[in-house]
Design a protein around this motif. Sequence first.
Motif, mmCIF file in Angstrom:
data_model
loop_
_atom_site.group_PDB
_atom_site.id
_atom_site.type_symbol
_atom_site.label_atom_id
_atom_site.label_comp_id
_atom_site.label_asym_id
_atom_site.label_seq_id
_atom_site.Cartn_x
_atom_site.Cartn_y
_atom_site.Cartn_z
ATOM 1 N N ARG A 139 0.832 -1.197 0.000
ATOM 2 C CA ARG A 139 0.000 0.000 0.000
ATOM 3 C C ARG A 139 0.861 1.240 0.000
ATOM 4 N N LYS A 140 2.027 1.153 0.669
ATOM 5 C CA LYS A 140 2.878 2.339 0.745
ATOM 6 C C LYS A 140 3.418 2.721 -0.623
ATOM 7 N N GLU A 141 3.374 1.798 -1.578
ATOM 8 C CA GLU A 141 3.825 2.145 -2.926
ATOM 9 C C GLU A 141 2.898 3.164 -3.578
ATOM 10 N N VAL A 142 1.645 3.138 -3.154
ATOM 11 C CA VAL A 142 0.692 4.006 -3.850
ATOM 12 C C VAL A 142 0.099 5.096 -2.968
ATOM 13 N N VAL A 143 0.154 4.889 -1.627
ATOM 14 C CA VAL A 143 -0.317 5.959 -0.738
ATOM 15 C C VAL A 143 0.690 6.145 0.395
ATOM 16 N N ASP A 144 0.509 7.229 1.143
ATOM 17 C CA ASP A 144 1.352 7.460 2.320
ATOM 18 C C ASP A 144 0.546 7.178 3.579
ATOM 19 N N PHE A 145 1.238 6.832 4.663
ATOM 20 C CA PHE A 145 0.542 6.555 5.915
ATOM 21 C C PHE A 145 1.048 7.441 7.025
ATOM 22 N N SER A 146 0.156 7.705 7.974
ATOM 23 C CA SER A 146 0.593 8.346 9.214
ATOM 24 C C SER A 146 1.270 7.273 10.064
ATOM 25 N N ASP A 147 1.690 7.682 11.284
ATOM 26 C CA ASP A 147 2.199 6.684 12.213
ATOM 27 C C ASP A 147 1.061 5.779 12.659
ATOM 28 N N THR A 148 1.426 4.696 13.328
ATOM 29 C CA THR A 148 0.409 3.765 13.817
ATOM 30 C C THR A 148 -0.466 4.424 14.857
ATOM 31 N N TYR A 149 -1.793 4.222 14.731
ATOM 32 C CA TYR A 149 -2.655 4.747 15.784
ATOM 33 C C TYR A 149 -3.366 3.630 16.530
ATOM 34 N N PHE A 150 -3.169 2.387 16.077
ATOM 35 C CA PHE A 150 -3.783 1.251 16.761
ATOM 36 C C PHE A 150 -3.040 0.000 16.329
ATOM 37 N N VAL A 151 -2.848 -0.911 17.271
ATOM 38 C CA VAL A 151 -2.227 -2.180 16.890
ATOM 39 C C VAL A 151 -3.238 -3.306 17.062
ATOM 40 N N VAL B 210 -11.444 -17.635 17.697
ATOM 41 C CA VAL B 210 -10.086 -18.019 18.089
ATOM 42 C C VAL B 210 -9.306 -16.719 18.089
ATOM 43 N N LEU B 211 -9.240 -16.078 19.268
ATOM 44 C CA LEU B 211 -8.847 -14.682 19.310
ATOM 45 C C LEU B 211 -7.345 -14.437 19.339
ATOM 46 N N GLU B 212 -6.545 -15.470 19.579
ATOM 47 C CA GLU B 212 -5.099 -15.263 19.629
ATOM 48 C C GLU B 212 -4.627 -14.756 18.281
ATOM 49 N N PRO B 213 -4.144 -13.511 18.189
ATOM 50 C CA PRO B 213 -3.777 -12.979 16.875
ATOM 51 C C PRO B 213 -2.566 -13.695 16.307
ATOM 52 N N PHE B 214 -2.616 -14.030 15.012
ATOM 53 C CA PHE B 214 -1.461 -14.678 14.404
ATOM 54 C C PHE B 214 -0.715 -13.764 13.450
ATOM 55 N N THR B 215 -1.116 -12.495 13.411
ATOM 56 C CA THR B 215 -0.287 -11.501 12.729
ATOM 57 C C THR B 215 -0.302 -10.243 13.582
ATOM 58 N N THR B 216 0.575 -9.288 13.243
ATOM 59 C CA THR B 216 0.510 -7.976 13.879
ATOM 60 C C THR B 216 0.094 -6.967 12.833
ATOM 61 N N GLU B 217 -0.940 -6.203 13.144
ATOM 62 C CA GLU B 217 -1.435 -5.227 12.186
ATOM 63 C C GLU B 217 -1.282 -3.836 12.784
ATOM 64 N N ASN B 218 -0.479 -3.000 12.121
ATOM 65 C CA ASN B 218 -0.370 -1.607 12.536
ATOM 66 C C ASN B 218 -1.328 -0.791 11.704
ATOM 67 N N LEU B 219 -2.332 -0.226 12.368
ATOM 68 C CA LEU B 219 -3.318 0.553 11.623
ATOM 69 C C LEU B 219 -2.841 1.990 11.500
ATOM 70 N N GLY B 220 -3.019 2.549 10.304
ATOM 71 C CA GLY B 220 -2.620 3.933 10.091
ATOM 72 C C GLY B 220 -3.647 4.680 9.276
ATOM 73 N N ILE B 221 -3.473 6.007 9.242
ATOM 74 C CA ILE B 221 -4.353 6.838 8.420
ATOM 75 C C ILE B 221 -3.682 6.988 7.065
ATOM 76 N N ALA B 222 -4.417 6.689 5.985
ATOM 77 C CA ALA B 222 -3.834 6.763 4.642
ATOM 78 C C ALA B 222 -4.120 8.117 4.023
ATOM 79 N N VAL B 223 -3.129 8.572 3.260
ATOM 80 C CA VAL B 223 -3.158 9.925 2.721
ATOM 81 C C VAL B 223 -2.643 9.840 1.282
ATOM 82 N N PRO B 224 -3.135 10.649 0.319
ATOM 83 C CA PRO B 224 -2.605 10.556 -1.043
ATOM 84 C C PRO B 224 -1.141 10.935 -1.067
#
Lengths: 235, 241, 273
Positions: free
Chosen positions: C113-125, C215-229
């Motif tokens: 996604r970063k190839e086509v948009v920019d992201f803010s810092d993580t606001y939620f993991v 099955v709530l044990e997360p098997f990946t880590t997802e850093n959520l960010g705000i996407a910007v053009p």
Amino acid sequence: MGVGDAFRRPPAFGVNAMYKLDFAVLADYWPALLAGLEMTVKVSVLSICLGTLMGVAGALAKTSRFRALRALAFTYVEWIRNTPLLIQILFIYFGLGVFFSLSPLVASVFALSFFSGAYITEIIRAGIQSIHRGQREAAFSLGMTDGQAMFLVVLPQAIRRILPPLAGQFITLIKDSSLISVIAVSDLTYVAKNIVTTTFRAFEVWLAIAVFYFVLSFALSWSVRSLEHRLAQSD
Amino acid sequence: MIEIQDVRKRFGRHEVLKGVSLSVAKGEVFVILGPSGSGKSTLLRSINGLETIEGGSIVVDGVRVHDSRETLHQVRQLTGMVFQQFNLFPHRTVLQNIAMAPIHVQKKPRAEAEEIARTLLGKVGLPDKANAYPSRLSGGQQQRVAIARALAMSPKVMLFDEPTSALDPELIKEVLDVMKDLAKEGMTMIVVTHEIGFAKEVADTVVFIDDGIKIEEAAADRFFTTPTHERTQLFLSKILL
Amino acid sequence: MSWIRKVTAACLMAFVVTVVLGGFAAQAQDKGVEGIKKRGKLVVGTASGYYPFEMVDKKNELVGFDVDVAKAIAKEMGVQVEFQNYAFSGLVPALQANKIDVVIAGMTITDKRKEVVDFSDTYFVSGQALLVHKSVPNVKKPEDLDKKEYTIAVSMGTTADQTATRIFKNATVKKFEGSALAGLELISGKAQAVVHETPWVAIYNRMNPQVTYPVLEPFTTENLGIAVPKGNPDLVAWLNTFLKKYKDGGDYKKAYAYWFVDMPWWDAVPPKK
């Protein structure tokens, strides 16, 4: 903040100078696209055939002597024509799916056949009613039954007349079949969406898909036109 | 052969036939004259059930026409009809047009039906048109094919509904000639027409119908020389040159 | 015939003039924080249905954790906020086409996604989890579901989609427009599991406890960010400054407790069938 900035930032209505075209993505996903095309063709052909059968049945019902048949056909046609195809697809797959287990492919063909069947009913009915009354009278005066008059005299003439609007309906079906992608049938549109969400090459992929559908529709309308020419030799 | 008793017919609120009775004997050539809107075509079309009736009865060769679907079907095989607009089937060849009913209604084998068709084509003077499509024929030729098509079912009665009214004048004679031959052969014919010459020459009985009522019925020669009813005289004065 | 031609020519001219003038007018418009402030509104793209980040309550209003973040940003900028709801897979294209200013939709920061948009810092993991149909008991990890006869439903274009496509070699992965339809496929029993992030799995299971178990044990880590053009470094910088303030401040803790822990909003949001 100078004039130079206006050139760096893209103007709001959409010319994005930073998007570089890359059609190579189509080559990478070509097998997937062909598979999607095959599915679209398969579903379209099946639905066209079934839909035409339903259309003939519907038209015969609508022009029949029995009021119950006429009412049934009327209800069918009005229901289909006044609800969106997307809703019909979702209803058949998710709605009816509560009671019967329908695979997405079966649900798609059902939905598309029912849908086009209603429109084809109206087309064939109009075609039948456009045939001069005298044709039926001549058939009856020769001793033919209702059924013989319909299948030997009226329908053959009606079919020839309705080939253009019928072709139009078939082409509409090919294009409308793209909606089955929402129930995850791997048709051309589904494959395209998949590619776009993975590669973000929206322009190249959707352009290619449009071309695919165009070729399909055009091929169909061309063959119907040559069928029309072949039948017209008796005029 | 044909008994028409007190037939009544209405279209909506308009009463088109107000109690007409006549009878046609075997081998008779029966001509029906009348102004347009008089109900003469409706009367003719009631004979083979193309029109329903509200009152009275029509019996053809002992079969009551409007009793049931079965009797209707029977009567239609006893009668043949020739229409003003010919009504040939445009999607089939001339030969197929003629052979169609014998094949599908009388269940004759194709070869036999086509034999009959060819013979009839010869009879109406069009032996070389077998494989042509109706649209390629002139009006007069199409009507002759239509006559052949009706004859293919070997009817006992032939019904003609203004057979020449839609034809160009120079094509009328060829059709009338075929009809005259038919009459000479002894076919029972009921003809609605404006062709007075034909009526004078060939008809046995002439009937004048106006406004749904039979005004006058007489043997042909007496009808034309001494019509008794005032309306008949008025009508004849208008159409005779 | 010629008046038709004249009318057509006039229409075409009007169209061209509008487009060109519109283009010039647009070129005068700025992007970035300045542009947003000038236009007086922040257009936020989101994809309703991802509980509890964005969802629709019984009054048909958009609510959720992301909604609160968006409103706080707009307030800080001194502008109105306008939400535009898309199918998740349509958010990045909308950003690329400059139809929206930002995307706040529980979107994970990925290299692709970063190839086509920019992201803010993580606001939620967050992390991917599983929601499994009760007909398949004792599933503890994704590998337990990797069988040829199983179907896994996901929302098209999400990291759940990409993760599932990557790890399931034998099971079939079916992609739907939105997690709602994917969930529906699961409820009807046609799919055996849905892959989605933990908050969504927990909530959806609570809505449909009869047929599913999480099955709530997360098997990946997802850093959520705000996407910007792309091409808006000032906006990215502004957002990062804001997020730092927001995360350190009390509002974040309050929002987190409200949407993820106490969940007093539960009755006001109709469950997705």
